[in-house]
Scaffold this motif. Sequence first.
Motif, PDB file in Angstrom:
ATOM      1  N   ALA A   1      42.965  35.046  31.279  1.00 27.57           N
ATOM      2  CA  ALA A   1      42.181  33.933  31.815  1.00 27.57           C
ATOM      3  C   ALA A   1      41.220  33.425  30.758  1.00 27.57           C
ATOM      4  CB  ALA A   1      41.416  34.382  33.060  1.00 27.57           C
ATOM      5  N   ALA A   2      40.671  32.244  31.001  1.00 31.26           N
ATOM      6  CA  ALA A   2      39.668  31.682  30.095  1.00 31.26           C
ATOM      7  C   ALA A   2      38.356  32.430  30.263  1.00 31.26           C
ATOM      8  CB  ALA A   2      39.481  30.200  30.378  1.00 31.26           C
ATOM      9  N   ALA A   3      37.642  32.638  29.174  1.00 30.12           N
ATOM     10  CA  ALA A   3      36.350  33.311  29.221  1.00 30.12           C
ATOM     11  C   ALA A   3      35.260  32.334  29.621  1.00 30.12           C
ATOM     12  CB  ALA A   3      36.034  33.926  27.863  1.00 30.12           C
ATOM     13  N   GLY A   4      34.132  32.878  30.081  1.00 31.70           N
ATOM     14  CA  GLY A   4      32.966  32.056  30.337  1.00 31.70           C
ATOM     15  C   GLY A   4      32.842  31.499  31.731  1.00 31.70           C
ATOM     16  N   GLU A   5      33.769  31.845  32.640  1.00 36.39           N
ATOM     17  CA  GLU A   5      33.654  31.360  34.006  1.00 36.39           C
ATOM     18  C   GLU A   5      32.593  32.170  34.759  1.00 36.39           C
ATOM     19  OE1 GLU A   5      35.163  28.807  35.419  1.00 36.39           O
ATOM     20  OE2 GLU A   5      36.198  28.306  33.565  1.00 36.39           O
ATOM     21  N   PRO A   6      31.840  31.543  35.677  1.00 36.29           N
ATOM     22  CA  PRO A   6      30.816  32.270  36.421  1.00 36.29           C
ATOM     23  C   PRO A   6      31.415  33.371  37.273  1.00 36.29           C
ATOM     24  CG  PRO A   6      31.222  30.123  37.415  1.00 36.29           C
ATOM     25  CD  PRO A   6      31.931  30.131  36.100  1.00 36.29           C
ATOM     26  N   ASN A   7      30.717  34.513  37.307  1.00 36.28           N
ATOM     27  CA  ASN A   7      31.111  35.662  38.125  1.00 36.28           C
ATOM     28  C   ASN A   7      32.465  36.249  37.739  1.00 36.28           C
ATOM     29  OD1 ASN A   7      28.777  35.370  39.794  1.00 36.28           O
ATOM     30  ND2 ASN A   7      29.828  33.725  40.882  1.00 36.28           N
ATOM     31  N   GLY A   8      32.987  35.870  36.578  1.00 38.83           N
ATOM     32  CA  GLY A   8      34.254  36.425  36.139  1.00 38.83           C
ATOM     33  C   GLY A   8      35.422  36.052  37.013  1.00 38.83           C
ATOM     34  N   ALA A   9      35.311  34.944  37.737  1.00 41.78           N
ATOM     35  CA  ALA A   9      36.334  34.583  38.720  1.00 41.78           C
ATOM     36  C   ALA A   9      37.266  33.497  38.208  1.00 41.78           C
ATOM     37  CB  ALA A   9      35.668  34.137  40.012  1.00 41.78           C
ATOM     38  N   ALA A  10      37.542  33.494  36.905  1.00 38.11           N
ATOM     39  CA  ALA A  10      38.388  32.464  36.331  1.00 38.11           C
ATOM     40  C   ALA A  10      39.805  32.551  36.879  1.00 38.11           C
ATOM     41  CB  ALA A  10      38.413  32.602  34.810  1.00 38.11           C
ATOM     42  N   SER A  11      40.431  31.392  37.073  1.00 39.86           N
ATOM     43  CA  SER A  11      41.827  31.371  37.495  1.00 39.86           C
ATOM     44  C   SER A  11      42.695  31.794  36.317  1.00 39.86           C
ATOM     45  CB  SER A  11      42.219  29.967  37.949  1.00 39.86           C
ATOM     46  OG  SER A  11      41.461  29.578  39.071  1.00 39.86           O
ATOM     47  N   PRO A  12      43.672  32.666  36.556  1.00 38.78           N
ATOM     48  CA  PRO A  12      44.515  33.131  35.451  1.00 38.78           C
ATOM     49  C   PRO A  12      45.275  31.997  34.780  1.00 38.78           C
ATOM     50  CG  PRO A  12      44.764  34.546  37.373  1.00 38.78           C
ATOM     51  CD  PRO A  12      43.980  33.347  37.821  1.00 38.78           C
ATOM     52  N   LEU A  13      45.356  32.054  33.451  1.00 38.71           N
ATOM     53  CA  LEU A  13      46.182  31.127  32.692  1.00 38.71           C
ATOM     54  C   LEU A  13      47.621  31.622  32.633  1.00 38.71           C
ATOM     55  CD1 LEU A  13      43.726  30.572  29.714  1.00 38.71           C
ATOM     56  CD2 LEU A  13      44.067  29.064  31.677  1.00 38.71           C
ATOM     57  N   ALA A  14      47.794  32.925  32.717  1.00 41.11           N
ATOM     58  CA  ALA A  14      49.117  33.546  32.702  1.00 41.11           C
ATOM     59  C   ALA A  14      49.062  34.828  33.518  1.00 41.11           C
ATOM     60  CB  ALA A  14      49.549  33.851  31.270  1.00 41.11           C
ATOM     61  N   VAL A  15      50.165  35.136  34.193  1.00 40.53           N
ATOM     62  CA  VAL A  15      50.215  36.278  35.096  1.00 40.53           C
ATOM     63  C   VAL A  15      51.490  37.077  34.869  1.00 40.53           C
ATOM     64  CG1 VAL A  15      50.541  36.921  37.538  1.00 40.53           C
ATOM     65  CG2 VAL A  15      48.777  35.272  36.908  1.00 40.53           C
ATOM     66  N   LEU A  16      51.378  38.385  34.901  1.00 40.91           N
ATOM     67  CA  LEU A  16      52.531  39.288  34.887  1.00 40.91           C
ATOM     68  C   LEU A  16      52.397  40.194  36.104  1.00 40.91           C
ATOM     69  CD1 LEU A  16      55.045  40.504  33.520  1.00 40.91           C
ATOM     70  CD2 LEU A  16      53.493  42.005  32.214  1.00 40.91           C
ATOM     71  N   ARG A  17      53.276  39.987  37.075  1.00 35.80           N
ATOM     72  CA  ARG A  17      53.205  40.753  38.321  1.00 35.80           C
ATOM     73  C   ARG A  17      53.732  42.171  38.118  1.00 35.80           C
ATOM     74  NH1 ARG A  17      53.105  36.813  42.863  1.00 35.80           N
ATOM     75  NH2 ARG A  17      53.107  34.740  41.906  1.00 35.80           N
ATOM     76  N   ALA A  18      53.131  43.112  38.844  1.00 41.51           N
ATOM     77  CA  ALA A  18      53.558  44.503  38.732  1.00 41.51           C
ATOM     78  C   ALA A  18      55.020  44.665  39.131  1.00 41.51           C
ATOM     79  CB  ALA A  18      52.667  45.388  39.596  1.00 41.51           C
ATOM     80  N   SER A  19      55.495  43.867  40.079  1.00 38.86           N
ATOM     81  CA  SER A  19      56.884  43.966  40.540  1.00 38.86           C
ATOM     82  C   SER A  19      57.885  43.524  39.481  1.00 38.86           C
ATOM     83  CB  SER A  19      57.076  43.124  41.808  1.00 38.86           C
ATOM     84  OG  SER A  19      56.795  41.751  41.556  1.00 38.86           O
TER      85      SER A  19
END
Length: 248
Positions: free
Chosen positions: A206-224
């Motif tokens: 995710a992008a850094a610097g979002e408040p409360n660390g709640a940034a929307s992911p830029l890329a995701v790798l699901r455990a499944s």
Amino acid sequence: MRPFEWRPVGEYDPKRLAEARNQLLSATQWLARVERSYAAPNGEVSLRWLDERNVISTHDLGSELGLELSVDDLKMQFTEAGAPSDHEIDVEERSPAHVEAWLLIELLHRGVDRERFSKDLPYDSVGLLNGDGVEFSPAEYERELRALDALMRNAAQAIRAAAPGEQGDALRVSPRDLRVQAAADGRVLGFSPGDDMIPEPFFFVAAAGEPNGAASPLAVLRASEIQESDAADRVTAFLRSGGQPTTH
């Protein structure tokens, strides 16, 4: 060559994993409340992941006092100068109100000003276990909590392998959603045990610097999507590349 040994996660039912995650998240709020009351009264509430014992912990509450939580069984205890105390609480069949009473007694025994303790949190905690009408039941979710414990341990190692030297002495844990994460090269590398948008566990950039660390992911790798035979390599490569496609 693997950067670390991937801890087997085992099979789990997604619905039960979500229920276990809610138990873990509910227990973590007590660390968040203590953290906000004594370590960060005017700042963002953030917890730590401690590799040496694989636990979620507060920062120093003063006089080298801390509070930590084990993921696999939800046992909670204070630490003094980094060493666990003798008086842990097993939350099995304990209500949140009982946990609060234990906390207040332990704070009193350690000479901590109980008047500073507040249950207020800077985010919505609706839907979590609260009050005296419900009880924690980690024994009922033993398999699922062990899976979450393994995933969080693996995530901590993967983040460190992907960004060595960037995280300091401990990784950050967000109490609002249990994300384990660290900032590296202008990005946030992390793991989530699942949330409202993506119910299953996943690794993310995710992008850094979002408040409360709640940034929307830029890329995701699901455990499944991960095979345990090459999980350590794949997850580390995903995080290291900033979520860009990699060759395996």
